[in-house]
Design a protein around this motif. Structure first.
Motif, PDB file in Angstrom:
ATOM      1  N   VAL A 446     -16.725 -21.155   8.404  1.00 23.29           N
ATOM      2  CA  VAL A 446     -16.038 -20.556   7.096  1.00 23.29           C
ATOM      3  C   VAL A 446     -17.026 -19.468   6.804  1.00 23.29           C
ATOM      4  O   VAL A 446     -18.326 -19.621   6.664  1.00 23.29           O
ATOM      5  N   GLY A 447     -16.462 -18.153   6.613  1.00 17.97           N
ATOM      6  CA  GLY A 447     -17.225 -17.023   6.116  1.00 17.97           C
ATOM      7  C   GLY A 447     -17.447 -16.924   4.811  1.00 17.97           C
ATOM      8  O   GLY A 447     -18.277 -16.075   4.315  1.00 17.97           O
ATOM      9  N   GLU A 448     -16.774 -17.447   3.785  1.00 16.34           N
ATOM     10  CA  GLU A 448     -16.998 -17.193   2.369  1.00 16.34           C
ATOM     11  C   GLU A 448     -16.542 -18.335   1.439  1.00 16.34           C
ATOM     12  O   GLU A 448     -15.541 -19.326   2.158  1.00 16.34           O
ATOM     13  N   ASP A 449     -17.079 -18.434   0.335  1.00 17.07           N
ATOM     14  CA  ASP A 449     -16.610 -19.615  -0.554  1.00 17.07           C
ATOM     15  C   ASP A 449     -15.169 -19.366  -1.067  1.00 17.07           C
ATOM     16  O   ASP A 449     -14.616 -18.064  -1.267  1.00 17.07           O
ATOM     17  N   GLY A 450     -14.315 -20.529  -1.556  1.00 21.43           N
ATOM     18  CA  GLY A 450     -13.207 -20.346  -1.918  1.00 21.43           C
ATOM     19  C   GLY A 450     -12.080 -21.112  -1.431  1.00 21.43           C
ATOM     20  O   GLY A 450     -12.329 -21.697  -0.301  1.00 21.43           O
ATOM     21  N   PRO A 451     -11.013 -20.856  -2.205  1.00 19.43           N
ATOM     22  CA  PRO A 451      -9.798 -21.638  -1.602  1.00 19.43           C
ATOM     23  C   PRO A 451      -9.207 -21.157  -0.401  1.00 19.43           C
ATOM     24  O   PRO A 451      -8.979 -19.742  -0.271  1.00 19.43           O
ATOM     25  N   HIS A 452      -9.245 -21.788   0.737  1.00 23.55           N
ATOM     26  CA  HIS A 452      -8.555 -21.321   2.232  1.00 23.55           C
ATOM     27  C   HIS A 452      -6.914 -21.869   2.505  1.00 23.55           C
ATOM     28  O   HIS A 452      -7.192 -23.064   2.298  1.00 23.55           O
ATOM     29  N   ARG A 453      -6.298 -21.058   2.769  1.00 16.74           N
ATOM     30  CA  ARG A 453      -5.030 -21.701   3.209  1.00 16.74           C
ATOM     31  C   ARG A 453      -5.088 -21.881   4.810  1.00 16.74           C
ATOM     32  O   ARG A 453      -5.483 -21.283   5.736  1.00 16.74           O
TER      33      ARG A 453
END
Length: 817
Positions: A446-453
């Motif tokens: 994972v490259g960044e924080d937050g909600p991923h689809r």
């Protein structure tokens, strides 16, 4: 060939008329006929496998090639296609696509050349000559009026006989007569109530009037019937074999019963054998040509072709060309700046060996002395993007990519391989024929924080887990026979992830055994929650730069085979990004990375606008060449760019009750804009360069039934340049309905600064003809006006041309070679 035909009984003849697989024709060893491989090739030759381990050169899309208006260049690109085909074992390239760009809403717009039949025909014929000089067959498609994607398998296109012959068949005719094309593809749609694989147009005018002697192949799954298609001019039904193919035993029975004459089958086999002889697939017959032309080195030609198609729409002179000796800070912004869209979606898609994006191209060209900063600014979110090799690794070995395993009916592993990304497709693959399921696994970094689809797109049964969370567990279905390949249904779930987190993705896909292949997209979409921060960061970077280059565009999904566009605006917040950047930097340059026209509501607010189209793998290097003034922006618009969605000349692609009426008749493209009296954002033929030109004068000379226009132009700038001279005809007092004006010819002129040059324009007699039902092409004698200029709306030179009344002994004119 006649001797070979005589050796075959009916069953063996009929067997040759259906493919032996998805891409291959049937072999007949008894007569020395091997299989022939057909493959998609409008913008690169894919080969039989869609596999990143066997990449293909990615060419500028056909619209970009046509934007060059340069037939010599396009012919050289054709030789490159031939070399790619030979390298991949392909005998028949399924291109060029010469359907007209009737509407900017058409999803496959980028795969066609132009809205104008003359330009489409001349550019298409040049590509065909280049391909076939390499001993590879070209296939002109899709015959005919397959100009949009909505209800494309069943839509019935209705138009006048004159519009059909004078406009929509004209490019095909030119490619048959002047290009000598060896194959033609019959389209899915109907014309005037008859599906094209059964249409009488496959005989007249194609064979009886134009002299076509090649093979007619169906579009994939387009053959609808046994008898109708058997009696018509269709020669080869693709793909095959399979339960949905209407030939085979059914066609044998139809011949035995007298419902289809055997001579029709014999003619089809003759056309197949002639194609085989031309590409070297028939023993005892020397191929045409016997010594194929060598393919050029790809990188240099692809870079040249991409630059030749770039159109400079607007230039205030304040920002371009870039001078590395004077500029010290350049901002390169936008969602397509680092990862551009080099090609459209669907059958024109290939996997390139590399892609040079605008950011990389400019950094290399400007050198270490120039500070080049990048910011995305606006993200484009459409369909689920495939996970990339850089984002995942094999759970077992730790190598980059996905671990893919093929499972047999008893669950045993039949084969496994490491794949570079999450977009996977297998057609006619022997391992798929043995397997019942595919498993794919990879560890997502994972490259960044937050909600991923996180999800999957495909057809069949899918179960996808992310660590212990089941993301998808259902059957995905479609009634589109190619939907699983082009625009498969997708399912996804949103997971809140942290930068640096590792998530193991495990996918199981079960598929039907009778399918010719299978495929899916394993996708991950990063968070969209940072859009405001992305935009603010891009504006700050632009404010600190001397020049801001904003690269925006459409997507492979919004410009794709299988569906039409629903609007013409740039997706996402790209318009807002351009306006915000222009507010803080007066030297804002917009680069449009789109295969089709888009709306430009900010066009008067920026210093320069360039159209890069879908430019192939050398985009960044070619764009840098143009922006730094090393080469001319060679392109001129092959299609009108509208200012508004509701402009009266913007035509619909939506059928009503299965029928699409071409009510515009012969007034297509720039002809329609002139008839409506509407002003587009940028007209057909428009484009600027790094120097300026004036049109000095024109004189005309008869040349048999044709004319020669001798045009003098002057380079009034301070740089050498190349100039496209366009010729249009008009006849407002005609006794027949005509366009306000229509393209008659074009050529290029080159000149040094402050220098005049004179070039000859050939105006063929065909340019004066109109189609009259029941009579065919007719020439109305009298006085026409010849207009010379730089676009369909800028024509400063005019001169009369008088066409004499033909004598009774005059031979009817034919299209100029």
């Amino acid at each position: 060939m006649e001797a070979a035909l005589a050796e075959l009984d009916l069953e063996r003849k009929v067997r040759l008329l259906t493919g032996s697989g998805f891409w291959r024709t049937a072999a007949e060893p008894a007569i020395g006929l091997r299989e022939m491989v057909l493959c998609d090739g409008p913008a690169g030759v894919r080969g039989e496998r869609f596999d990143e381990r066997e990449p293909s050169a990615s060419l500028p899309c056909p619209t970009a090639l046509a934007a060059s208006w340069d037939e010599d260049l396009v012919e050289r690109v054709g030789t490159l296609l031939a070399g790619e085909a030979r390298r991949k074992g392909v005998d028949v390239v399924l291109g060029p696509t010469v359907n007209l760009q009737r509407s900017p809403y058409a999803g496959r717009h980028f795969e066609c050349y132009s809205e104008d039949p003359l330009l489409s025909g001349r550019i298409g014929a040049a590509l065909v000559r280049g391909v076939q000089s390499g001993g590879v067959a070209a296939t002109v498609k899709h015959y005919t009026a397959n100009d949009s994607e909505t209800e494309r398998y069943s839509v019935d296109v209705r138009m006048s006989e004159r519009a059909l012959h004078e406009v929509h068949l004209a490019a095909f005719e030119e490619i048959v007569r002047a290009g000598g094309v060896w194959a033609l593809m019959a389209a899915y749609n109907s014309v005037d109530g008859v599906t094209m694989t059964e249409s009488p147009l496959l005989d007249t005018p194609l064979r009886t009037e134009w002299g076509f002697d090649g093979l007619v192949v169906s579009d994939w799954f387009a053959t609808r019937s046994t008898e109708g298609a058997g009696r018509a001019g269709l020669d080869l039904a693709m793909p095959g074999p399979g339960p949905d193919q209407p030939w085979g035993a059914a066609l044998v029975a139809a011949v035995r019963d007298g419902r289809v004459p055997e001579r029709a089958v014999d003619d089809k086999v003759r056309h197949l054998l002639l194609l085989a002889s031309r590409v070297g697939a028939l023993d005892g017959v020397r191929p045409t040509p016997p010594a194929p032309a060598p393919a050029p080195e790809p990188a240099a030609l692809l870079r040249e072709a991409a630059a030749a198609g770039i159109v400079l729409l607007r230039d205030t002179g304040t920002a371009l060309p870039l001078d590395p000796g004077r500029v010290r800070r350049v901002a390169v912004l936008g969602p397509n700046a680092d990862t551009p869209r080099i090609q459209g979606g669907g059958s024109a898609t290939v996997i390139p060996p590399y892609t040079i994006g605008p950011l990389a191209g400019l950094r290399a060209a400007l050198g270490p002395e120039v500070r080049v900063e990048h910011a995305v600014g606006a993200r484009i979110r459409h369909r689920l993007p495939a996970v990339t090799e850089a984002e995942v690794r094999d759970p077992g070995s730790g190598a980059r990519g996905l671990r893919v395993r093929f499972l047999g009916p008893d669950g045993t592993v039949l084969h496994e391989e490491l794949r570079g990304g999450g977009r996977l497709l297998w057609l006619d693959d022997p391992i798929v024929a043995q397997a019942v399921a595919i498993e794919a696994a990879g560890v997502l970094e994972v490259g960044e924080d937050g909600p991923h689809r996180i999800g999957v797109a495909g057809v069949g049964r899918f179960r996808l887990a992310a660590d212990d969370v089941v993301v998808v567990d259902e059957d995905l279905v479609t009634d589109d026979p190619l939907g699983g390949i082009l625009t498969p249904p997708e399912r996804w779930a949103e997971l809140d992830l942290k930068a640096g987190q590792e998530v193991e993705l495990r996918l199981r896909h079960e598929f039907a055994l009778e399918r010719p292949g299978t495929g899916f997209v394993l996708g991950v979409d990063p968070p969209a929650a940072h859009e405001n921060e992305d935009l603010a960061h891009a504006v700050a970077v632009a404010a600190d730069a001397e020049v801001a280059i904003v690269v925006v565009g459409s997507t492979e999904e919004s410009d794709s085979e299988g569906r039409d566009r629903i609007h013409l605006s740039l997706p996402g917040r790209q318009d807002e990004l351009i306006r915000r950047v222009a507010e803080v930097n007066p030297n804002t340059v917009v680069v449009l990375n789109s295969g089709s026209p888009v709306l430009l509501p900010w066009r008067s607010e920026v210093a320069a606008i360039l159209v890069g189209w879908f430019p192939g793998q050398e985009f960044g290097a070619a764009l840098a060449d143009v922006l730094l003034g090393r080469v001319e922006p060679g392109g001129r618009l092959p299609v009108t760019w509208p200012a508004y969605e509701d402009d009266p000349a913007v035509l619909t692609t939506t059928p009503i009750a299965g029928r699409l009426d071409y009510t515009e008749g012969i007034h297509i493209g720039h002809r329609g804009w002139a008839r409506a009296g509407a002003t587009p954002a940028y007209p057909f033929g428009h484009g600027l360069g790094w120097t300026t030109w004036t049109h000095v004068g024109v004189e005309t000379l008869p040349s048999g039934p044709d004319f020669v226009a001798r045009v003098t132009v002057r380079n009034t700038g301070d740089r050498p340049g190349r100039h496209l001279i366009q010729a249009y005809l008009s006849r407002p007092d005609s006794t027949v309905e005509r366009p306000v004006s229509w393209l008659a010819s074009y050529t290029h002129a080159t000149a040094d600064p402050d220098t005049e040059t004179t070039v000859d324009l050939h105006i063929p007699s065909r340019a004066f003809q109109h189609w009259e039902p029941g009579k065919g092409p007719q020439t109305e004698p009298g006085t026409y006006t010849l207009h010379i200029g730089t676009s369909s709306t800028n024509l400063p030179l005019t001169t009369p041309l008088t066409v004499p009344t033909p004598s009774l002994t005059t031979t009817p004119t034919q299209p100029a070679p």
